[in-house]
Scaffold this active site. Structure first.
Site, PDB file in Angstrom:
ATOM      1  N   ASP A  82      87.625 -67.498 106.712  1.00 24.15           N
ATOM      2  CA  ASP A  82      87.558 -66.343 107.617  1.00 24.15           C
ATOM      3  C   ASP A  82      88.964 -65.885 107.983  1.00 24.15           C
ATOM      4  O   ASP A  82      89.748 -66.635 108.564  1.00 24.15           O
ATOM      5  CB  ASP A  82      86.783 -66.726 108.882  1.00 24.15           C
ATOM      6  CG  ASP A  82      86.324 -65.512 109.673  1.00 24.15           C
ATOM      7  OD1 ASP A  82      87.090 -64.538 109.779  1.00 24.15           O
ATOM      8  OD2 ASP A  82      85.190 -65.534 110.191  1.00 24.15           O
ATOM      9  N   SER A 133      83.960 -59.227 111.355  1.00 27.63           N
ATOM     10  CA  SER A 133      83.313 -60.307 110.609  1.00 27.63           C
ATOM     11  C   SER A 133      81.825 -60.070 110.419  1.00 27.63           C
ATOM     12  O   SER A 133      81.233 -60.579 109.455  1.00 27.63           O
ATOM     13  CB  SER A 133      83.541 -61.644 111.322  1.00 27.63           C
ATOM     14  OG  SER A 133      84.876 -62.054 111.197  1.00 27.63           O
ATOM     15  N   THR A 171      79.767 -64.699 110.705  1.00 26.40           N
ATOM     16  CA  THR A 171      79.675 -64.972 109.272  1.00 26.40           C
ATOM     17  C   THR A 171      78.420 -65.764 108.909  1.00 26.40           C
ATOM     18  O   THR A 171      77.641 -65.328 108.052  1.00 26.40           O
ATOM     19  CB  THR A 171      80.942 -65.670 108.756  1.00 26.40           C
ATOM     20  OG1 THR A 171      82.082 -64.865 109.071  1.00 26.40           O
ATOM     21  CG2 THR A 171      80.878 -65.880 107.249  1.00 26.40           C
ATOM     22  N   GLU A 204      82.250 -72.284 105.498  1.00 29.50           N
ATOM     23  CA  GLU A 204      83.235 -71.376 106.087  1.00 29.50           C
ATOM     24  C   GLU A 204      84.337 -72.135 106.816  1.00 29.50           C
ATOM     25  O   GLU A 204      84.076 -72.964 107.683  1.00 29.50           O
ATOM     26  CB  GLU A 204      82.577 -70.415 107.076  1.00 29.50           C
ATOM     27  CG  GLU A 204      83.568 -69.393 107.633  1.00 29.50           C
ATOM     28  CD  GLU A 204      83.022 -68.589 108.799  1.00 29.50           C
ATOM     29  OE1 GLU A 204      83.491 -67.446 108.983  1.00 29.50           O
ATOM     30  OE2 GLU A 204      82.157 -69.092 109.545  1.00 29.50           O
ATOM     31  N   ASP A 251      90.695 -67.586 111.069  1.00 25.64           N
ATOM     32  CA  ASP A 251      90.663 -66.313 111.787  1.00 25.64           C
ATOM     33  C   ASP A 251      91.087 -66.482 113.245  1.00 25.64           C
ATOM     34  O   ASP A 251      91.904 -65.709 113.763  1.00 25.64           O
ATOM     35  CB  ASP A 251      89.249 -65.741 111.707  1.00 25.64           C
ATOM     36  CG  ASP A 251      89.074 -64.442 112.469  1.00 25.64           C
ATOM     37  OD1 ASP A 251      89.675 -63.441 112.066  1.00 25.64           O
ATOM     38  OD2 ASP A 251      88.323 -64.432 113.460  1.00 25.64           O
ATOM     39  N   HIS A 269      94.218 -64.660 115.006  1.00 31.39           N
ATOM     40  CA  HIS A 269      94.105 -63.788 116.180  1.00 31.39           C
ATOM     41  C   HIS A 269      95.075 -64.241 117.272  1.00 31.39           C
ATOM     42  O   HIS A 269      95.630 -63.408 118.007  1.00 31.39           O
ATOM     43  CB  HIS A 269      92.674 -63.806 116.724  1.00 31.39           C
ATOM     44  CG  HIS A 269      91.735 -62.902 115.999  1.00 31.39           C
ATOM     45  ND1 HIS A 269      91.931 -61.537 115.897  1.00 31.39           N
ATOM     46  CD2 HIS A 269      90.570 -63.166 115.339  1.00 31.39           C
ATOM     47  CE1 HIS A 269      90.940 -61.001 115.212  1.00 31.39           C
ATOM     48  NE2 HIS A 269      90.097 -61.963 114.855  1.00 31.39           N
ATOM     49  N   ASP A 298      86.420 -63.039 104.199  1.00 33.47           N
ATOM     50  CA  ASP A 298      85.658 -61.867 104.640  1.00 33.47           C
ATOM     51  C   ASP A 298      86.575 -60.693 104.961  1.00 33.47           C
ATOM     52  O   ASP A 298      86.188 -59.537 104.864  1.00 33.47           O
ATOM     53  CB  ASP A 298      84.778 -62.209 105.838  1.00 33.47           C
ATOM     54  CG  ASP A 298      85.541 -62.848 106.990  1.00 33.47           C
ATOM     55  OD1 ASP A 298      86.730 -63.213 106.819  1.00 33.47           O
ATOM     56  OD2 ASP A 298      84.955 -62.994 108.073  1.00 33.47           O
ATOM     57  N   HIS A 299      87.809 -60.987 105.331  1.00 30.53           N
ATOM     58  CA  HIS A 299      88.821 -59.971 105.655  1.00 30.53           C
ATOM     59  C   HIS A 299      90.125 -60.706 105.893  1.00 30.53           C
ATOM     60  O   HIS A 299      90.180 -61.951 105.875  1.00 30.53           O
ATOM     61  CB  HIS A 299      88.432 -59.172 106.909  1.00 30.53           C
ATOM     62  CG  HIS A 299      88.153 -60.047 108.093  1.00 30.53           C
ATOM     63  ND1 HIS A 299      89.143 -60.686 108.813  1.00 30.53           N
ATOM     64  CD2 HIS A 299      86.975 -60.421 108.671  1.00 30.53           C
ATOM     65  CE1 HIS A 299      88.602 -61.409 109.781  1.00 30.53           C
ATOM     66  NE2 HIS A 299      87.283 -61.272 109.704  1.00 30.53           N
TER      67      HIS A 299
END
Length: 359
Positions: free
Chosen positions: A59, A100, A155, A249, A254, A258, A296-297
Site C-alpha cells: 500500500d 485506497s 484495500t 497487503e 502507506d 503519510h 494500489d498507489h
C-alpha cells in the site's frame, strides 16, 4: 527489530516529526537474506493455468520505496528476482489521484469507482471481486486475506464489501462475516463483538487471526507477524481441492509515508519483502502458482538524494504527505506471469488474473 534513524545528522529522538521536504537519513536497519525465484526446470508448468494465485499489494509503495529499501538491505531484495515487470496507472473514476478505496476496488473488481467507494460503481452497481469470481464454479478456489492494518480497511474490504463509503466500518464488518473467506489475518478486532468473532471462527474450515483492536503496530513493534501469517495462510490454503486466491497487503508502507517517516517506510517495505520471501520459498514446491506484486498507489512522493549500498544508508525526502498520481510497479512470477508485463491500468490486473486461470 531496532533501527537507527537520523535527520540531517541529529539523533531521531531529539527532533520533531519530519515534514515534507525535510531530508532524512536512515541506516542501521537489520538486513535480511533473500530467497529469490528460480523457475521450474519443466517450463510447461508455467504455460498452464495456475492452481494458486497470490496477489501482494504494498500500500503506497513506489519504485522509490523499493529502491530505498534495496539500499538499506545492502543491495538485495526478494523483489529483484521476479522475472516479469510492468507499470500500472492508478487514477480513479473521479480523481487523477486515487484513494485506497477506489484503487482497491480496481485491483479487486476490475472497474473504476469514485474515491471513497468500495466494491460498487459510481452509480451504485455491485461489482464482483476476485474472491467472488474465483470461488465460484468452475474455479472453486478458497480465498484469504492477510494485512497489517485492520481487516476492514479499504484495500482488504474491496475484496468482499460493497459500500458507498469506506468509513462505514460496521457495515463492512457485517459483509465480511457473510463473505465466506477461508483465512483472515490482520488487525481490527474492535470492529466485531466477541460473539460475532466466535461465530466467524466457528465457520467450517475458517481461520480468523486478528491480533489487534485496530491497526497492527509498525514493523519494529509487531515483529515477524506478516511473515508468520503468510506462512500460516499458505499452509492452511494449499490443501484446497481446486487451489486458492490469497491477497497479502503490506498496509503500513502507506501509513509511514503519510507520516513522511522514512525509517518506518523502509522497515515496512523490508517487512513486505520478507513476507515475499516466504511466498517464494513456498512456490519452489508449488510451481503451479501465479504471483503478482504491485501497489494500489504511491504515497509521499519519495525522492532518493544519496546513499551508500555497502553501508546500508540512504538519504531521501518526501515531497508530500498525500498520495500522488505516478505509475506504480508490477512484478510477477510463476504460471502465466508473462501476462503482467508492459504498461497497464489497475483494472487490468484482475482481468489478466481471470485470463490466466482460463484453461
Amino acid at each position: 527489530m531496532k533501527s537507527m534513524f537520523f535527520l540531517i545528522g541529529l539523533a531521531w529522538g531529539a527532533v520533531a516529526a519530519p515534514q515534507p521536504g525535510q531530508v532524512q537519513v536512515v541506516e542501521g536497519v537489520p538486513q535480511h537474506e533473500v530467497t529469490g525465484y528460480t523457475p521450474p526446470a519443466d517450463g510447461t508448468v508455467l504455460q498452464a493455468a495456475p492452481r494458486h494465485i497470490i496477489l501482494m499489494i504494498g500500500d503506497g509503495m513506489s519504485t522509490e520505496h523499493i529502491a530505498a529499501a534495496w539500499v538499506c538491505n545492502g543491495g538485495k531484495l526478494n523483489m529483484d528476482s521476479l522475472p516479469y515487470t510492468g507499470w500500472c496507472r492508478t487514477f480513479s473514476a473521479n480523481r487523477l489521484i486515487t484513494d485506497s478505496a477506489a484503487a482497491g476496488t480496481a485491483l479487486a473488481c476490475g472497474a473504476k469507482t469514485n474515491n471513497g467507494m468500495l466494491g460498487i460503481t459510481p452509480a451504485g452497481q455491485v461489482l464482483p471481486s476476485l474472491c467472488v469470481r474465483l470461488s465460484a464454479p468452475p474455479y472453486g478456489k478458497q480465498c484469504g486475506l492477510v494485512v497489517t492494518k485492520t481487516i476492514t480497511d479499504a484495500t482488504p474490504a474491496a475484496f468482499y464489501a460493497h459500500v458507498p463509503g469506506r468509513k462505514l466500518t460496521s457495515v463492512i464488518a457485517q459483509q465480511l462475516e457473510q463473505a465466506g473467506l477461508r483465512y483472515l489475518a490482520g488487525g481490527g478486532k474492535g470492529a466485531f463483538s466477541a460473539a460475532r468473532l466466535e461465530k466467524m471462527k466457528s465457520a467450517p474450515g475458517a481461520v480468523v487471526s486478528l491480533c489487534a483492536e485496530g491497526d497492527c503496530p509498525y514493523a519494529a513493534e509487531r515483529g515477524n507477524m506478516l511473515e508468520e501469517e503468510t506462512h500460516r495462510a499458505l499452509a492452511c490454503l494449499e490443501a484446497a481441492p481446486q487451489g486458492f486466491f490469497l491477497m497479502i497487503e503490506g498496509s503500513k508502507i502507506d501509513s509511514a509515508s503519510h507520516d513522511t517517516h522514512l525509517g518506518r517506510a523502509v522497515e515496512e517495505v523490508l517487512d513486505f519483502d520478507r513476507a515475499l520471501g516466504v511466498v517464494l520459498r513456498w512456490m519452489q514446491k508449488h510451481p503451479d502458482t501465479l504471483l503478482i506484486v504491485t501497489a494500489d498507489h504511491q504515497t509521499g512522493g519519495l525522492v532518493i538524494l544519496d546513499g551508500n549500498v555497502a553501508a546500508g544508508r540512504v538519504k531521501a525526502s518526501f515531497a508530500t504527505s498525500a498520495h500522488t498520481g505516478i505509475v506504480v510497479p508490477v512484478l510477477a512470477a510463476g504460471a502465466r506471469a508473462c501476462l503482467f508485463s508492459g504498461v497497464m491500468d489497475n483494472t487490468q490486473i484482475p482481468a489478466r488474473i481471470m485470463q490466466a486461470v482460463e484453461k
